[in-house]
Structures are given as C-alpha cells and as structure tokens.
Design a protein around this motif. Structure first.
Motif, mmCIF file in Angstrom:
data_model
loop_
_atom_site.group_PDB
_atom_site.id
_atom_site.type_symbol
_atom_site.label_atom_id
_atom_site.label_comp_id
_atom_site.label_asym_id
_atom_site.label_seq_id
_atom_site.Cartn_x
_atom_site.Cartn_y
_atom_site.Cartn_z
ATOM 1 N N SER A 45 -71.106 -51.931 -9.815
ATOM 2 C CA SER A 45 -70.919 -50.617 -10.430
ATOM 3 C C SER A 45 -71.332 -49.490 -9.474
ATOM 4 O O SER A 45 -70.715 -48.418 -9.473
ATOM 5 C CB SER A 45 -71.676 -50.514 -11.751
ATOM 6 N N ASP A 46 -72.358 -49.714 -8.632
ATOM 7 C CA ASP A 46 -72.752 -48.708 -7.633
ATOM 8 C C ASP A 46 -71.640 -48.499 -6.606
ATOM 9 O O ASP A 46 -71.340 -47.367 -6.233
ATOM 10 C CB ASP A 46 -74.035 -49.118 -6.918
ATOM 11 N N SER A 51 -67.101 -45.203 -4.481
ATOM 12 C CA SER A 51 -65.718 -45.115 -3.993
ATOM 13 C C SER A 51 -65.145 -43.724 -4.229
ATOM 14 O O SER A 51 -64.240 -43.293 -3.516
ATOM 15 C CB SER A 51 -64.844 -46.177 -4.660
ATOM 16 N N GLU A 52 -65.674 -43.000 -5.204
ATOM 17 C CA GLU A 52 -65.247 -41.617 -5.436
ATOM 18 C C GLU A 52 -65.628 -40.730 -4.245
ATOM 19 O O GLU A 52 -64.880 -39.836 -3.862
ATOM 20 C CB GLU A 52 -65.899 -41.099 -6.718
ATOM 21 N N VAL A 53 -66.779 -40.998 -3.646
ATOM 22 C CA VAL A 53 -67.219 -40.241 -2.471
ATOM 23 C C VAL A 53 -66.315 -40.559 -1.279
ATOM 24 O O VAL A 53 -65.905 -39.658 -0.538
ATOM 25 C CB VAL A 53 -68.698 -40.555 -2.148
ATOM 26 N N VAL A 54 -66.008 -41.837 -1.098
ATOM 27 C CA VAL A 54 -65.128 -42.251 0.005
ATOM 28 C C VAL A 54 -63.751 -41.612 -0.167
ATOM 29 O O VAL A 54 -63.147 -41.141 0.805
ATOM 30 C CB VAL A 54 -65.035 -43.789 0.066
ATOM 31 N N ALA A 137 -76.275 -48.889 5.149
ATOM 32 C CA ALA A 137 -77.470 -49.714 4.895
ATOM 33 C C ALA A 137 -77.557 -50.119 3.422
ATOM 34 O O ALA A 137 -78.036 -51.209 3.096
ATOM 35 C CB ALA A 137 -78.729 -48.949 5.289
ATOM 36 N N ALA A 138 -77.052 -49.265 2.516
ATOM 37 C CA ALA A 138 -77.094 -49.564 1.087
ATOM 38 C C ALA A 138 -75.977 -50.506 0.664
ATOM 39 O O ALA A 138 -75.971 -50.990 -0.453
ATOM 40 C CB ALA A 138 -77.030 -48.275 0.294
ATOM 41 N N GLY A 139 -75.016 -50.762 1.562
ATOM 42 C CA GLY A 139 -73.901 -51.660 1.244
ATOM 43 C C GLY A 139 -72.876 -51.031 0.326
ATOM 44 O O GLY A 139 -72.159 -51.747 -0.379
ATOM 45 N N LEU A 140 -72.757 -49.721 0.342
ATOM 46 C CA LEU A 140 -71.827 -49.040 -0.549
ATOM 47 C C LEU A 140 -70.502 -48.682 0.118
ATOM 48 O O LEU A 140 -69.517 -48.422 -0.556
ATOM 49 C CB LEU A 140 -72.481 -47.756 -1.095
ATOM 50 N N CYS A 141 -70.482 -48.635 1.456
ATOM 51 C CA CYS A 141 -69.233 -48.271 2.136
ATOM 52 C C CYS A 141 -68.922 -49.257 3.253
ATOM 53 O O CYS A 141 -69.713 -50.079 3.609
ATOM 54 C CB CYS A 141 -69.314 -46.863 2.698
#
Length: 141
Positions: A45-46, A51-54, A137-141
């Motif tokens: 979910s994070d 993905s909205e930021v990307v 580092a957070a694994g979000l992108c």
C-alpha cells in the motif's frame, strides 16, 4: 430392529465436533499467516501511494526532453521550472507535497517527506534519467 434411546445416544457421541486443541492450532496458524501478510500488505500500500509521486514528475520529464530536443535548452543550467516550456512548481495534491526542477534535476516530495529525485545525463538525446532520493532506501521507487 428397534432403535432404543441408548443406541441413539451412543451414535451421537461420536459426532461431537472439534476439540479445543484443534481450534487452538487453527487460531495459531491464522495468527502466523496474519503476522506475515500484514507487513507485506503495508509495503504494497505504501508503494501504491508513492506511485502518485512518481507519476507527478512525468510532465516535467516530458517537457525537459521536448525542450532539449527542440534546442530551447542547451545546458542543464537552462532547465529550471517555469522557463523554456518546463512547467512551474507544483504544490500539494493528494500524496504529492511538491515537485520542482532546478538545473534539470526534478525533485518530488510526498506528504511524508520522502523524496524522488531524477537527474538527467545531459541535454543530448537520448536522455537517461538517474533516480535517487530517500525513496530508494525505503523501497518505494
């Protein structure tokens, strides 16, 4: 043959249901599965929210590439927000806190302060983008 009350009671005794230990085992298995599934779901979910930021940097990337291909920018120093066809700074919208462009470097920040930074390799085609920021580092992108 006549069924007696004793025979009926004896037959029903074999069908009593689950024992306490069987129910405890099932509850333990469900607990283990939940302990594994919840962190995985949270990460999912994070990443979906980020993905909205990307996606928010896409107009800036496209404008930069068009400006470079048409010759409006000849150096990275010419590639700032609000100039040469590159959109101005974006304010808060949903998960996106801000998006800005300075010297061709696109920086997007989400509402939690996590950054997504795209750095171009120059202004000559093909333009390659190097992603960085705290999202890596957070694994979000």
């Amino acid at each position: 043959m006549k069924k007696t009350l004793q025979n009926i009671l004896t037959a029903k005794k074999g069908q009593q249901g689950f024992t306490l230990i069987e129910l405890m085992i099932v509850v333990a298995i469900i607990g283990i599965l939940a302990a594994v599934a919840l962190p995985a779901y949270q990460t999912y979910s994070d990443r979906a929210a980020f993905s909205e930021v990307v996606l928010a940097v896409t107009p800036y990337k496209s404008a930069f590439e068009v400006a470079a291909q048409t010759g409006r920018i000849t150096a990275l120093a010419d590639a700032d927000e609000g100039t040469n066809g590159i959109p101005g700074p974006a304010g808060a919208n949903g998960e996106v806190q801000s998006v800005s462009v300075t010297d061709g470097v696109i920086t997007a920040t989400d509402v939690n302060g996590v950054t997504y930074i795209l750095t171009p390799n120059g202004v000559t085609a093909p333009i390659q983008w190097d992603p960085s920021g705290s999202c890596v580092a957070a694994g979000l992108c």
